[in-house]
Design a protein around this motif. Structure first.
Motif, mmCIF file in Angstrom:
data_model
loop_
_atom_site.group_PDB
_atom_site.id
_atom_site.type_symbol
_atom_site.label_atom_id
_atom_site.label_comp_id
_atom_site.label_asym_id
_atom_site.label_seq_id
_atom_site.Cartn_x
_atom_site.Cartn_y
_atom_site.Cartn_z
ATOM 1 N N GLY A 179 -6.944 32.132 -13.051
ATOM 2 C CA GLY A 179 -6.449 33.486 -13.189
ATOM 3 C C GLY A 179 -7.540 34.435 -13.638
ATOM 4 O O GLY A 179 -8.586 34.023 -14.143
ATOM 5 N N HIS A 186 -2.066 35.469 -14.815
ATOM 6 C CA HIS A 186 -2.189 35.425 -13.359
ATOM 7 C C HIS A 186 -1.723 36.713 -12.697
ATOM 8 O O HIS A 186 -2.304 37.128 -11.680
ATOM 9 C CB HIS A 186 -1.391 34.237 -12.796
ATOM 10 C CG HIS A 186 -2.095 32.925 -12.912
ATOM 11 N ND1 HIS A 186 -2.994 32.484 -11.970
ATOM 12 C CD2 HIS A 186 -2.049 31.955 -13.864
ATOM 13 C CE1 HIS A 186 -3.467 31.298 -12.320
ATOM 14 N NE2 HIS A 186 -2.904 30.956 -13.464
ATOM 15 N N ASP A 239 3.207 26.297 -10.706
ATOM 16 C CA ASP A 239 3.201 27.252 -9.606
ATOM 17 C C ASP A 239 4.611 27.604 -9.144
ATOM 18 O O ASP A 239 4.830 28.663 -8.554
ATOM 19 C CB ASP A 239 2.346 26.745 -8.439
ATOM 20 C CG ASP A 239 2.822 25.426 -7.878
ATOM 21 O OD1 ASP A 239 3.612 24.746 -8.547
ATOM 22 O OD2 ASP A 239 2.391 25.078 -6.766
#
Length: 379
Positions: A59, A316, A344
């Protein structure tokens, strides 16, 4: 005394899991133990950087620590002892991201990834030899088509890079042997080294001044023999390329696993100068042999806390969208309920629910449920 000052004073801890790039020059690693010193040559140029890959994994914001003091000590012990880390934990927890965190913080350049499947064998990680490509190039050379039809680097620098055929090549050009004579332009046959490419493991073991970071991802998916096959290479920090040894190639320039990279190999043998930082990940699908486990330091990664998940999402997405906390609470609830979930999945759910016009109720709720499904159930 701050934690950073304390670790600097103690000396042996060089990794703090901060993710901050090092100063220039980067900090030196502690000296290896006598039994883990290697003397490979010739020294290779420093590897390239790959900040784009690190950004995808870590990120754009400050890295959120997922390792506690004990886990950080294990990583530092592996660095000092020059031993691989065997990183275990549930799928999608961030095991492979640790390789990028180490590389960024210690300034070790591009991470080399070796992704394991059931068909993977040791040679896949060390090197490949394009025998068919070379045979085609030799046929083109024999037909007098010239170097313009050869693969890149196939016909270059033959005299300097160990063309072990001594000018006759695999196609041969001696009159009276039933083979085509050498073309009028006197172009030498394509060199062997232009058709050899080192794999991630083979590249990591090249003699660099500073260690490379090698990620061996999901070793538990491999054939049963691969962990045992790795023992000799990881213990000795070296390997041979039999094709170059048989050709008596004293000096060869082969392709490496870095984009556009070339590496110089002497006498067909590769030995590291600094043992690479090796991270081997496993989802715990099977046990490894005791002989393999004793050469690795075990590191178990725990699921992130609620606060860490919120920080990861914010890192992120560079923001904390409305509704993020509710999705994080739902994600934590399902993980604590024994389900298998990956980070994710949470990022995808937050990204989708904050997209313009998306409604998280009704049919939209079904889509969120799909994104946060239990991976252990197969659908």
């Amino acid at each position: 005394m701050t934690t950073h000052e304390q670790r600097a004073a103690e000396g042996w801890r060089v990794f703090e899991a901060t993710g901050f790039p090092p100063d220039d020059p980067p900090p030196p690693l502690p000296a290896p133990p006598p039994w883990r010193r290697f003397h490979g040559s010739p020294v290779q140029p420093a590897p390239p950087e790959d900040e784009a890959a690190a950004l995808r994994r870590l990120g754009p914001g400050d890295t959120i620590p997922q390792l506690g003091p004990d886990e950080i000590d294990i990583v530092n012990a592996a660095l000092v002892l020059r031993r691989p880390l065997l990183v275990t934990g549930p799928p999608g927890i961030g095991k492979s991201s640790l390789a990028y965190l180490l590389s960024r913080e210690l300034g070790l350049g591009r991470v080399l990834e070796w992704n394991i499947v059931s068909r993977t064998v040791l040679r896949d990680g060390l090197y490949t030899h394009d025998a068919m490509g070379r045979a085609q190039a030799i046929a083109a050379w024999q037909a007098g088509l010239g170097v313009g039809t050869l693969p890149p680097a196939a016909g270059a620098d033959n005299g300097a890079h160990g063309d072990a055929e001594g000018g006759t090549g695999a196609g041969g050009d001696r009159p009276g042997e039933g083979r085509a004579p050498r073309p009028a332009n006197r172009q030498k046959p394509p060199a062997l080294d232009g058709f050899i490419t080192l794999g991630p493991l083979g590249t990591a073991l090249l003699p660099y001044e500073r260690p490379r970071v090698l990620l061996i991802d999901e070793l538990d998916k491999s054939d049963i023999d691969l962990p045992n096959d790795l023992l000799h290479v990881l213990e000795n920090g070296s390997y041979e390329i039999p094709e170059l040894v048989r050709a008596a190639a004293t000096r060869a320039r082969v392709h490496s696993a870095d984009p556009g990279g070339r590496a110089e190999v002497h006498d067909g043998r590769v030995e590291c100068r600094e043992f690479p930082v090796v991270l081997i990940t496993s989802n715990g699908e099977r046990e490894f042999p005791a002989a393999f486990r004793r050469r690795c330091l075990p590191l178990e990664m725990r699921p992130p806390t609620r606060e860490q998940l919120l920080a990861i999402v914010e890192r992120h997405l560079t923001m904390r969208p409305e509704g993020t906390e509710a999705l994080v609470d739902l994600f934590v609830q399902r993980v604590q309920g024994g389900g298998t979930h990956a980070l994710d999945q949470l990022l995808n759910a937050v990204q989708l629910t904050t997209a313009g016009g998306f409604q998280a109720d009704g049919d939209g709720r079904k889509l969120v449920e799909l994104l946060l499904r239990d991976l252990a159930k197969g659908r």
